[in-house]
Design an enzyme around this catalytic site. Structure first.
Site, PDB file in Angstrom:
ATOM      1  N   SER A  24     -43.973 -58.904  -1.449  1.00 33.70           N
ATOM      2  CA  SER A  24     -42.956 -58.624  -0.425  1.00 33.70           C
ATOM      3  C   SER A  24     -43.502 -58.591   0.993  1.00 33.70           C
ATOM      4  CB  SER A  24     -42.234 -57.291  -0.692  1.00 33.70           C
ATOM      5  OG  SER A  24     -41.718 -57.270  -1.971  1.00 33.70           O
ATOM      6  N   LYS A  55     -44.058 -64.024   1.866  1.00 27.54           N
ATOM      7  CA  LYS A  55     -44.732 -65.271   1.477  1.00 27.54           C
ATOM      8  C   LYS A  55     -43.736 -66.432   1.504  1.00 27.54           C
ATOM      9  CE  LYS A  55     -46.750 -64.648  -2.423  1.00 27.54           C
ATOM     10  NZ  LYS A  55     -45.960 -65.234  -3.518  1.00 27.54           N
ATOM     11  N   ASP A  66     -35.867 -67.332  -2.351  1.00 25.78           N
ATOM     12  CA  ASP A  66     -36.775 -68.018  -1.427  1.00 25.78           C
ATOM     13  C   ASP A  66     -36.342 -69.469  -1.196  1.00 25.78           C
ATOM     14  OD1 ASP A  66     -38.545 -66.087  -0.545  1.00 25.78           O
ATOM     15  OD2 ASP A  66     -39.828 -66.256  -2.311  1.00 25.78           O
ATOM     16  N   ASP A 116     -52.185 -60.931 -11.136  1.00 24.12           N
ATOM     17  CA  ASP A 116     -51.122 -60.605 -12.094  1.00 24.12           C
ATOM     18  C   ASP A 116     -51.374 -61.402 -13.377  1.00 24.12           C
ATOM     19  OD1 ASP A 116     -50.007 -59.282  -9.966  1.00 24.12           O
ATOM     20  OD2 ASP A 116     -48.387 -60.734  -9.619  1.00 24.12           O
ATOM     21  N   ILE A 117     -51.270 -60.738 -14.518  1.00 26.36           N
ATOM     22  CA  ILE A 117     -51.544 -61.429 -15.792  1.00 26.36           C
ATOM     23  C   ILE A 117     -50.627 -62.633 -15.964  1.00 26.36           C
ATOM     24  CG2 ILE A 117     -51.345 -61.191 -18.310  1.00 26.36           C
ATOM     25  CD1 ILE A 117     -52.459 -58.365 -17.993  1.00 26.36           C
ATOM     26  N   THR A 142     -59.628 -54.837   6.274  1.00 28.11           N
ATOM     27  CA  THR A 142     -59.689 -56.184   5.693  1.00 28.11           C
ATOM     28  C   THR A 142     -60.148 -56.173   4.236  1.00 28.11           C
ATOM     29  OG1 THR A 142     -61.990 -56.578   6.324  1.00 28.11           O
ATOM     30  CG2 THR A 142     -60.316 -57.176   7.943  1.00 28.11           C
ATOM     31  N   CYS A 150     -15.899 -66.681  -2.909  1.00 25.13           N
ATOM     32  CA  CYS A 150     -15.834 -66.690  -4.373  1.00 25.13           C
ATOM     33  C   CYS A 150     -15.049 -65.469  -4.865  1.00 25.13           C
ATOM     34  CB  CYS A 150     -17.242 -66.770  -4.961  1.00 25.13           C
ATOM     35  SG  CYS A 150     -17.248 -67.424  -6.625  1.00 25.13           S
ATOM     36  N   LEU A 151     -15.738 -64.407  -5.296  1.00 26.01           N
ATOM     37  CA  LEU A 151     -15.015 -63.194  -5.692  1.00 26.01           C
ATOM     38  C   LEU A 151     -14.149 -62.691  -4.532  1.00 26.01           C
ATOM     39  CD1 LEU A 151     -14.710 -60.962  -7.912  1.00 26.01           C
ATOM     40  CD2 LEU A 151     -16.405 -59.687  -6.622  1.00 26.01           C
ATOM     41  N   GLN A 190     -10.988 -64.338  -4.695  1.00 20.95           N
ATOM     42  CA  GLN A 190     -10.193 -63.857  -5.834  1.00 20.95           C
ATOM     43  C   GLN A 190      -9.545 -62.504  -5.528  1.00 20.95           C
ATOM     44  OE1 GLN A 190     -12.992 -64.026  -9.152  1.00 20.95           O
ATOM     45  NE2 GLN A 190     -13.030 -66.271  -9.134  1.00 20.95           N
ATOM     46  N   HIS A 238     -19.237 -71.200  -2.494  1.00 19.61           N
ATOM     47  CA  HIS A 238     -20.113 -70.374  -1.654  1.00 19.61           C
ATOM     48  C   HIS A 238     -20.577 -71.168  -0.437  1.00 19.61           C
ATOM     49  CE1 HIS A 238     -20.731 -66.956  -4.428  1.00 19.61           C
ATOM     50  NE2 HIS A 238     -20.527 -67.854  -5.362  1.00 19.61           N
ATOM     51  N   GLU A 240     -21.926 -70.176   2.141  1.00 19.21           N
ATOM     52  CA  GLU A 240     -23.160 -69.612   2.732  1.00 19.21           C
ATOM     53  C   GLU A 240     -24.414 -70.388   2.332  1.00 19.21           C
ATOM     54  OE1 GLU A 240     -21.219 -68.120   0.487  1.00 19.21           O
ATOM     55  OE2 GLU A 240     -22.366 -66.932  -0.978  1.00 19.21           O
TER      56      GLU A 240
END
Ligand code: GLN
Length: 544
Positions: free
Chosen positions: A14, A17, A71, A148-149, A189, A381-382, A385, A507, A509
């Protein structure tokens, strides 16, 4: 073969990136290169379509109907290209494909392993993005942080690609975070050094480090990062937190990242054309007057859930010389008779998309408030409606009007499940998704906004306006300003006797860009500005 830029993250997630990857795309596009961007998401869901907004924020829909990570919305808005379903790859998709092949017997008795079978399938999809002839640069962002695994197969794939394609065709950009220690007033750093060490342990040496920070980064700190992480000092790019994400390409340009990347790849240096982008950022900052828009939803504490709506509103304020102010209104409050004072002070109301009954009655109240008080309303959309349900209940006296998503049976199912959605039990990727054409009705507000006869817009829904009620709605003063070409599906509805009450089943947007605001958003904002000049505080007429 295009050049590949692999964007990884370290220290914490967060830190922007996605916006950074999108911004690198913009500064390269400004140099005349054709850029595509892909996101690799290490989670096991096949796509985010089935995830709660609390987990994931908005689901962004591509032209070809993929439900993707938010993203991709940033990527499209920054590089102004339509991306497609291959631009978002998840672990779920990869395993689905490999296991299906194994079951078909495609591997001829072989043992199926993470390396090479999983990594090969990831690689195939990364190469796929760059396949179209004219792509110069493919930027690939890996979700999560190094270490991260679940991210390991993705990092391993990129390492292999680097060996296959060579240094000259691949670049690793690592985005990290510099924590600030308040007691001593310094930026540290060390976590960056550790995350680079982690990258190296899997065979990857970054070429560029983008050091995100909430405070100014000194030259001394940049030199230290360069030294410890073994990158050129000019490739350490400080990126201080900004209030306007559209500034990020300009900040990267300022730090000469564009020139560095061109030099690295041996591409000819050209003067970047960021003039329009600069103008936009300047206007967003300098517009003195503001227009205040309410977004009425059920995830209002989680603004990421309405990312594209928020951005589309901001884009539309740019040419109108206004600044956007958003009033977040929780629809659950309106149901309890609370929060109406917020609506009294706004110039326009947006009810965005959503699913499920929670908060619906509050959204219906918001639509009623907008209709009765002549406040500009945009339903997405909604939101379209609920605008129809409200109209049926309060204008057409169909008291029990509802959507069958929320209530069955009802005598007035004005919104109903689409025919081809009946019998679907599998929830993943089965909605009406992606671009469909819409024919506009001449003389309507929607047709005037678009200024053309026919548009293509992106969809994500299962329910639609029930045609059995069209006649009643028309008589009552609703106009169907956009229909599918066979006229079977209501795509846009609007009220005749209202300055701007428009709802779209799609939509809009998702198609708005800072350089090209969406016409429906633009006219909505213009109406809201007009309304703000004559705003009267009219008390709500209804009993709550
Ligand atoms: N829940 C509604 C439907 O499925 C609206 C969907 C949405 O707003 N994206 O039709």
């Amino acid at each position: 073969m295009p050049r590949f830029i692999f964007c990884t993250g370290g220290v914490v997630s967060s830190v922007g990136k996605g916006v950074t990857a999108a911004s690198i795309g913009r500064i390269l596009k400004a140099r005349g290169l054709k850029v595509m961007i892909q996101k690799l998401d290490p989670y096991l869901n096949v796509d985010p379509g089935t995830m709660s907004p609390y987990q994931h924020g908005e689901v962004f829909v591509t032209v070809d109907g993929a439900e993707t990570d938010l993203d991709l919305g940033h990527y499209e808005r920054f590089i102004d290209e339509n991306l497609n379903s291959v631009c978002n790859v998840t672990t779920g998709q990869i395993y689905n494909e490999v296991i299906a092949k194994e079951r078909r017997g495609d591997y001829l008795g072989g043992t199926i392993q993470v390396i090479p079978h999983i990594t090969n399938e990831i690689k195939r999809r990364v190469y796929e993005v760059g396949k179209s002839q004219d792509v110069d640069i493919v930027i690939v962002e890996v979700g999560g942080t190094v270490g991260d695994i679940e991210g390991q197969p993705f990092f391993e794939t990129l390492r292999q690609m680097r060996s296959e394609l060579g240094r000259k065709n691949t670049m690793f950009v690592h985005v990290t975070f510099l924590p600030y220690i308040g007691a001593t007033g310094e930026l540290k750093t060390k976590p960056t050094q550790h995350s680079v060490r982690e990258l190296r342990s899997i065979g990857i040496q970054p070429h560029v480090i983008i050091a995100r920070s909430d405070h100014e980064v000194s030259d001394e700190i940049a030199h230290k990062i360069a030294l410890f992480c073994d990158v050129d000092v000019e490739a350490v790019i400080p990126l201080v937190t900004t209030d306007n994400l559209y500034k990020v390409p300009l900040m990267l340009e300022e730090a000469n990242l564009g020139d560095y990347i061109m030099r690295y790849f041996g591409l000819e240096q050209v003067e970047p054309d960021l003039g329009e982008w600069r103008r936009i950022v300047k206007k967003m900052r300098n517009n003195a007057d503001s227009v205040k828009i309410a977004i009425v939803g059920k995830y209002v504490e989680l603004h990421d859930a309405y990312m594209s709506v928020k951005e589309a509103l901001a884009h539309a304020t740019i040419p109108t010389d206004h600044r956007l102010e958003i009033e977040w209104v929780y629809s659950g409050d309106l149901e309890k008779g609370k929060g109406f004072e917020k609506l009294e002070n706004v110039d326009g109301i947006v009810v965005p998309g959503g699913f499920g009954y929670r908060g619906i009655e509050g959204k219906i109240q918001a639509a009623r408030y907008a209709r009765e008080n002549n406040i500009p309303y945009l339903g997405l959309c909604l939101g379209m409606q609920v605008m129809c349900i409200e109209f049926a209940r309060n204008v057409l006296d169909m008291e029990d009007a509802n959507s069958t998503e929320f209530e069955t049976p009802t005598d007035h199912p004005v919104i109903d499940l689409m025919l081809d959605q009946r019998g679907i039990t599998n929830m993943g990727g089965t909605m009406r998704l992606g671009v469909y054409p819409c024919v506009l009705t001449p003389g309507t507000k929607a047709a005037r906004a678009y200024g053309v006869d026919r548009v293509d817009e992106r969809h994500r829904h299962r329910f639609e306006f029930n045609n059995a009620f069209r006649e009643d709605f028309l008589k009552g003063g609703m106009v169907f300003s956009g229909l599918s070409p066979d006229e079977q599906l209501v795509e846009i509805a609007e009220l005749k006797a209202h300055p701007f009450m428009v709802g779209s089943q799609f939509h809009p947007e998702f198609q708005s860009r800072p350089t090209r605001p969406h016409p429906l958003f633009l006219d909505f904002i213009k109406s809201s500005i007009a309304f703000s000049k004559t705003r009267k505080k009219v008390p709500l007429k209804q009993e709550v």
